[in-house]
Design a protein around this motif. Structure first.
Motif, mmCIF file in Angstrom:
data_model
loop_
_atom_site.group_PDB
_atom_site.id
_atom_site.type_symbol
_atom_site.label_atom_id
_atom_site.label_comp_id
_atom_site.label_asym_id
_atom_site.label_seq_id
_atom_site.Cartn_x
_atom_site.Cartn_y
_atom_site.Cartn_z
ATOM 1 N N GLU A 3 36.405 -59.197 7.731
ATOM 2 C CA GLU A 3 35.690 -57.933 7.740
ATOM 3 C C GLU A 3 35.798 -57.235 6.396
ATOM 4 N N LYS A 20 37.524 -49.862 13.448
ATOM 5 C CA LYS A 20 37.145 -51.125 14.069
ATOM 6 C C LYS A 20 36.671 -50.932 15.510
ATOM 7 N N LYS A 23 33.195 -49.545 15.505
ATOM 8 C CA LYS A 23 32.236 -50.589 15.155
ATOM 9 C C LYS A 23 31.951 -51.484 16.353
ATOM 10 N N GLU A 24 32.994 -51.824 17.106
ATOM 11 C CA GLU A 24 32.807 -52.673 18.285
ATOM 12 C C GLU A 24 31.981 -51.969 19.349
#
Length: 101
Positions: A3, A20, A23-24
């Protein structure tokens, strides 16, 4: 590719300023929207035309229903899908903090 090394300009999903987990969540909502739009598209692009003969036994505004749905309904649904998908994706992007504005 990790990433951290992904180039956002090369089609990556790197979004500065969000974590993160965010983003998920963003990707999950985007994926679900895309799947939903594709399901509706597939129904009007493939399922209805395959069943047009059976639908033609029903009349709508003086036209056979299968014909009417394919000629008029599918086009209308496709245009509405384009606007709906763009509207929802903009909202998803804004909620995740990766919108254009």
């Amino acid at each position: 590719m990790s990433e951290a090394t992904r180039d956002p300009g090369a089609g990556g999903t790197s979004a500065p300023g969000i974590g993160k987990e965010a983003k998920e969540r963003h990707w999950a909502r985007t994926r679900n929207l895309t799947i939903g739009v594709l399901v509706v598209w597939a129904i009007f692009a493939f399922i209805l035309p395959w069943n047009a003969k059976a639908l033609n036994e029903i009349s709508f505004l003086g036209f056979p229903l299968g014909y009417y749905l394919i000629v008029q309904g599918s086009l209308l649904v496709f245009v509405v899908l384009i606007f709906f998908q763009n509207w929802r994706q903009d909202a998803i992007d804004d909620e995740a903090g990766v919108g254009d504005e």
